[in-house]
Design an enzyme around this catalytic site. Sequence first.
Site, PDB file in Angstrom:
ATOM      1  N   GLU A 217       0.829  -1.217   0.000  1.00 53.62           N
ATOM      2  CA  GLU A 217       0.000   0.000   0.000  1.00 53.62           C
ATOM      3  C   GLU A 217       0.863   1.267   0.000  1.00 53.62           C
ATOM      4  O   GLU A 217       0.571   2.230  -0.714  1.00 53.62           O
ATOM      5  CB  GLU A 217      -0.927   0.006   1.226  1.00 53.62           C
ATOM      6  CG  GLU A 217      -1.987  -1.079   1.215  1.00 53.62           C
ATOM      7  CD  GLU A 217      -2.923  -0.995   0.024  1.00 53.62           C
ATOM      8  OE1 GLU A 217      -3.186   0.138  -0.458  1.00 53.62           O
ATOM      9  OE2 GLU A 217      -3.374  -2.050  -0.467  1.00 53.62           O
TER      10      GLU A 217
ATOM     11  N   HIS B  11       2.215   2.276  -3.358  1.00 58.65           N
ATOM     12  CA  HIS B  11       1.337   3.127  -4.180  1.00 58.65           C
ATOM     13  C   HIS B  11       1.652   4.607  -3.926  1.00 58.65           C
ATOM     14  O   HIS B  11       1.680   5.410  -4.856  1.00 58.65           O
ATOM     15  CB  HIS B  11      -0.134   2.843  -3.865  1.00 58.65           C
ATOM     16  CG  HIS B  11      -0.647   1.559  -4.436  1.00 58.65           C
ATOM     17  ND1 HIS B  11      -0.553   1.253  -5.770  1.00 58.65           N
ATOM     18  CD2 HIS B  11      -1.277   0.501  -3.852  1.00 58.65           C
ATOM     19  CE1 HIS B  11      -1.100   0.067  -5.993  1.00 58.65           C
ATOM     20  NE2 HIS B  11      -1.536  -0.419  -4.842  1.00 58.65           N
TER      21      HIS B  11
ATOM     22  N   GLU C 122      -0.583  -2.163  -9.527  1.00 59.45           N
ATOM     23  CA  GLU C 122      -0.544  -3.236  -8.526  1.00 59.45           C
ATOM     24  C   GLU C 122       0.754  -4.040  -8.631  1.00 59.45           C
ATOM     25  O   GLU C 122       1.378  -4.355  -7.612  1.00 59.45           O
ATOM     26  CB  GLU C 122      -1.759  -4.164  -8.692  1.00 59.45           C
ATOM     27  CG  GLU C 122      -3.087  -3.526  -8.349  1.00 59.45           C
ATOM     28  CD  GLU C 122      -3.147  -3.006  -6.929  1.00 59.45           C
ATOM     29  OE1 GLU C 122      -2.658  -3.705  -6.011  1.00 59.45           O
ATOM     30  OE2 GLU C 122      -3.677  -1.899  -6.729  1.00 59.45           O
TER      31      GLU C 122
ATOM     32  N   ASP D 135       3.642  -4.268  -5.740  1.00 56.58           N
ATOM     33  CA  ASP D 135       4.201  -5.554  -5.275  1.00 56.58           C
ATOM     34  C   ASP D 135       5.724  -5.540  -5.381  1.00 56.58           C
ATOM     35  O   ASP D 135       6.430  -6.005  -4.473  1.00 56.58           O
ATOM     36  CB  ASP D 135       3.645  -6.705  -6.120  1.00 56.58           C
ATOM     37  CG  ASP D 135       2.231  -7.091  -5.727  1.00 56.58           C
ATOM     38  OD1 ASP D 135       1.737  -6.605  -4.700  1.00 56.58           O
ATOM     39  OD2 ASP D 135       1.613  -7.899  -6.465  1.00 56.58           O
TER      40      ASP D 135
END
EC number: 3.4.24.84
Length: 468
Positions: free
Chosen positions: A329, A332, A408, A412
Site C-alpha cells: 500500500e 502506491h 498493482e 508488489d
Amino acid sequence: RAEMALPGELWAELPAERRIFCAVLLFSWAVYLWEAFLAHRQRRVYRTTTHVPQELGQIMDSETFEKSRLYQLDKSTFSFWSGLYSEVEGTMILLCGGIPFLWNLSGRISGRAGFGPEYEIVQSLVFLLLATLFSAMTGLPWSLYNTFVIEEKHGFNQQTLGFFVKDAIKKFIVTQCILLPVTSLLLYIIKIGGDYFFIYAWLFTLVVSLVLVTIYADYIAPLFDKFIPLPEGELKQQIEMMAKSIDFPLTKVYVVEGSKRSSHSNAYFYGFFKNKRIVLFDTLLEDYSALNKEPAEGEDGENEETKSKPKNKKQGCKNEEVLAVLGHELGHWKLGHTVKNIIISQMNSFLCFFLFAVLIGQKELFAAFGFYDTQPTLIGLMIIFQFIFSPYNEVLSFCLTVLSRQFEFQADAFAKKLGKAKDLYSALIKLNKDNLGFPVSDWIFSMWHYSHPPLLERLQALKDTKQE
C-alpha cells in the site's frame, strides 16, 4: 441495393432527438449484452473447474477451493439477475418518460411549498431527493438478498437485520446531507458562471473532492464503524519504522471494527501532505480480529447489532504479513500512484465539464428525453454525463483497469525491494482464502474487469525473490 439501404434511410429520416434516444438505448443494451457474455464465460469457468489445478496445489486446499468456487458462482448468478433487472428498469424508465414525470412531480411538490418554476434549483433538489429515494427502495431487496442470503450462506455476513436497516437509513441521510448542498452550489455556479462556467464548476468539484477525501475517515466513516488507535506494541513500532524508512509522513494508525459488518478484510491510507494515517481492518489482523476470539464466559456471542459465528480456521495475517501488505500500500504512495490517479481523474473531470458546456445548448438532447419546453441544468448534467458520455466512460473505465493492474504489479515490486516478498506471497494466499477469491479466471473477463492482477500472476512475479 435499395432494400439494403432502407434501414439506413429510415434512420436518416428520424428526427435528431429520436436518433439520440435510440442510440442511447441501443448502446446501453450493447454494453449489458457484452457484460453478460463476459459473465457467462466466467460462470463456465466456475462450473467446469471443480478440482484444484496442478499449479495451485501448493497454494490452496481442495476444501477452500470448492468453497470459493461455490461462493463466486452464487455471486455471479446474483450479478446476472440484478444486472438484468437494472437494465430493464432503466429501459422502462426511459421508454415510459420516467425522468420528465419525476421532474414535473418535483415541480408540483416545490410549487406547493411556495417555490414556483423560477426556483429551478429547489425543484432540482426535490428531483434529486426523489430519484435517490426511488433508487434506494428498488435496490433494497437486492441488497437484502446479497447480504442475508449469499454473504450469510458463505459465512461473511456479520450483521443482524436491525443493524442493516439502521445502517441503510444512516447512509441515505448522510448521502443527502452531502449531495444536496453540493449539487445546489454546483447548479448555482453553472447558472452565474457565464461563458467560462465550466472552469468554475470544475474547480468547485475539485475542492469538494479534496475536502471529502480529507474529512471522510475522520468525520464520515466513524458514523458507521468504530475506529480505535492501534495499541502500542511490536506491530505499531514496526509500522512506524517502515513508514520512516521510506519517508512516509505517518501520524496515526487506526484499527476499524470491520468485523461488525463483514468478515472481508482490507487496509488503506489517507490524508494529504504531512498528515497521513493508516487504517487496518480488524479482520486483516490475526491478533485483533473479533472473529478469532472466543466469546467471554457467560456470553452467547451475540448482541443487537452483530453476531458471532464459529470459524474453523484463524482469519487474518501475522504481523510480518500485515507489514508486507502495508509495504504494498505504501508503494502506491511512494511511486506516486495516488497523485497520478487524482491527476487523471481531474483531467477527465475538466474535459467532461468542457464538453458539457459545448453540448448544453443543444435542445435536441433535452427533447430526446422528453424535455421539449424546458432545459433544466440538472437534467442536462444527467443526460450528458450519464447517457451521452457512456461510450467514452466505457473506454475510460477499461483503460483505468489496465493502468490499475500495472500499478498493482509495481506496488508488489516495491514491497519486494523492502524485503517483504516472502511475507507478501503468504499474505496474498491468506487474503485470497479469507475472502474466498477464486484463483482461476477467463482471460477476457479478467482483462476487462480485474483492477488487480489475478492471484497466480502476482504470486509468479513474487516467486523468484521469495525463493532466494
